[in-house]
Design a protein around this motif. Structure first.
Motif, short mmCIF file in Angstrom:
data_model
loop_
_atom_site.label_atom_id
_atom_site.label_comp_id
_atom_site.label_asym_id
_atom_site.label_seq_id
_atom_site.Cartn_x
_atom_site.Cartn_y
_atom_site.Cartn_z
N VAL A 291 1.50 -1.81 11.96
CA VAL A 291 1.91 -0.61 11.24
C VAL A 291 0.80 -0.26 10.24
N VAL A 292 0.24 0.93 10.39
CA VAL A 292 -0.85 1.36 9.51
C VAL A 292 -0.38 2.56 8.68
N VAL A 293 -0.55 2.46 7.38
CA VAL A 293 -0.26 3.58 6.48
C VAL A 293 -1.60 4.13 5.98
N LYS A 294 -2.01 5.28 6.52
CA LYS A 294 -3.24 5.91 6.08
C LYS A 294 -2.96 6.84 4.91
N GLU A 295 -3.99 7.07 4.09
CA GLU A 295 -3.86 7.94 2.91
C GLU A 295 -2.69 7.49 2.03
N ALA A 296 -2.56 6.17 1.88
CA ALA A 296 -1.43 5.61 1.12
C ALA A 296 -1.49 5.97 -0.36
N GLN A 297 -2.66 6.41 -0.84
CA GLN A 297 -2.75 6.84 -2.24
C GLN A 297 -1.88 8.07 -2.49
N LEU B 281 7.58 -9.72 7.30
CA LEU B 281 7.73 -10.36 8.61
C LEU B 281 6.37 -10.86 9.09
N ASN B 282 6.34 -12.07 9.58
CA ASN B 282 5.09 -12.61 10.14
C ASN B 282 4.72 -11.95 11.46
N SER B 283 5.69 -11.28 12.09
CA SER B 283 5.42 -10.61 13.36
C SER B 283 4.90 -9.18 13.17
N THR B 284 4.82 -8.73 11.91
CA THR B 284 4.28 -7.40 11.60
C THR B 284 2.93 -7.55 10.89
N ILE B 285 1.98 -6.72 11.32
CA ILE B 285 0.70 -6.61 10.60
C ILE B 285 0.70 -5.24 9.94
N LEU B 286 0.99 -5.22 8.64
CA LEU B 286 1.07 -3.97 7.89
C LEU B 286 -0.26 -3.72 7.18
N VAL B 287 -0.88 -2.60 7.49
CA VAL B 287 -2.17 -2.24 6.90
C VAL B 287 -1.98 -1.00 6.03
N VAL B 288 -2.30 -1.12 4.76
CA VAL B 288 -2.14 -0.01 3.81
C VAL B 288 -3.51 0.43 3.33
N ASN B 289 -3.87 1.67 3.64
CA ASN B 289 -5.16 2.25 3.21
C ASN B 289 -4.97 3.03 1.91
N TYR B 290 -5.38 2.44 0.81
CA TYR B 290 -5.24 3.07 -0.51
C TYR B 290 -6.65 3.40 -0.99
N LYS B 291 -7.14 4.58 -0.57
CA LYS B 291 -8.55 4.91 -0.72
C LYS B 291 -8.90 5.60 -2.03
#
Length: 334
Positions: free
Chosen positions: A80-86, A102-112
């Protein structure tokens, strides 16, 4: 930089964290990590059901949390990727997920482009799990060594004048630098092992004779005619040679020259270490110390600060940047 290398090494070994909160002004590293995760963590078949891209402006925290809490379908992981998280409203509420991800989720948060408030509970929770990473812009004196290192990883070397020309002309935006370097590699072909200033001039369109590096050199050597030729080109092409970039280069040099004056050990190795420069450039500081007194260096630093303010509209009614540049260089040299 070290965080980036460690993250990439772990990703390539398929050692995934449940959360990657990536923040800071240097977006190149954020994009590289995010792209690697979206390209490589799942197979093409798995991506259809298990990879979700959300955008901060178009989603909310509850949607992010609900998506992250889903279990993957016919896959070990979901991404799960959250782009433009700012731009994500009430982002601090992600703490409710960060406390028990969850260890089965790879959550990526882009806070640029900025950093998240370290006083918030979310920041403290992510720090505890070593899941938050800040990527800062390089300082001006770090760009040329970065270029050298990037090319070395790609099997190429570059001479000092070429790397200085690139860093001077392209600034510290790594995404822009990498784009130009990749274009240069393609243009030169596989047979070239070292990039020269001539290669840069021919293929990127940057002049090896008319740049801030050469202007600094002319000022240090007190070559008035050469300095005037260069600033005439700068004044006629302000978009390609912004005055702020020239001021930054000169301010960096003369600030370090002031430090040089106070060094007891002026041996090449010590000067290079104390000024954080390549030993090749030490001679330029020794020459500067001979040509400019300590009092004059203080005056020059003051001049640079004054014209930095004028270039931004302070105490400047009508002079354009070309005129400001000519005035500034005249005062430095005389």
């Amino acid at each position: 930089m070290n965080d980036f290398k460690q993250i990439m090494a772990d990703l390539k070994n398929r050692q995934f964290k449940p959360i990657y909160f990536l923040m800071g002004e240097e977006t190149y590293y954020i994009d590289q990590i995010t792209n690697y995760i979206t390209d490589n963590c799942l197979t093409e078949e798995e991506k259809g059901f298990n990879q979700t891209i959300l955008y901060g402006k178009d989603t909310d925290v509850n949607t992010v949390i609900l998506t992250a809490r889903r279990y993957p379908m016919m896959s070990q992981y979901q991404v799960v990727v959250v782009k433009e998280a700012q731009n994500l409203d009430k982002i601090e509420e992600l703490v409710h997920y960060a406390e028990n991800p969850l260890n089965s989720t790879i959550l990526v948060v882009n806070y640029k482009y900025k950093t998240f408030d370290s006083r918030k509970k979310l920041s403290k929770t992510l720090k505890k799990s070593k899941s938050i990473f800040e990527f800062k812009k390089l300082y001006d004196n770090q760009v040329a060594p970065w270029i050298t290192g990037y090319l070395k990883e790609n099997g190429l070397s570059i001479d000092l004048k070429a790397s200085s020309l690139l860093s001077d002309s392209l600034g510290s935006d790594l995404s822009k630098i990498v784009k130009e370097l990749d274009k240069l590699k393609v243009a030169l072909g596989n047979n070239v092992q070292q990039i020269t200033a001539d290669d840069v001039e021919k293929n990127i369109g940057l002049s090896k004779d008319y740049n801030s590096f050469e202007l600094q050199k002319a000022i240090v050597n007190k070559e008035v005619l050469k300095a005037n030729r260069i600033i005439k080109v700068f004044a006629n092409n302000p978009k390609d040679h912004p005055i702020q970039a020239t001021i930054s280069v000169l301010f960096n040099y003369f600030s370090k020259l002031m430090i040089y004056y106070y060094l007891k050990d002026k041996g090449k190795a010590n000067v290079a270490k104390e000024l954080s420069i390549n030993p090749f450039f030490v001679q330029g500081y020794a020459l500067g110390a001979r040509n400019y007194s300590g009092r004059k260096v203080v005056d020059i630093i003051s001049i640079l600060r004054d014209y930095d303010m004028k270039s931004k509209g302070f105490n400047n009614v009508s002079a354009n940047t070309g005129d400001l540049l000519k005035e500034m260089i005249f005062k430095i040299l005389h």
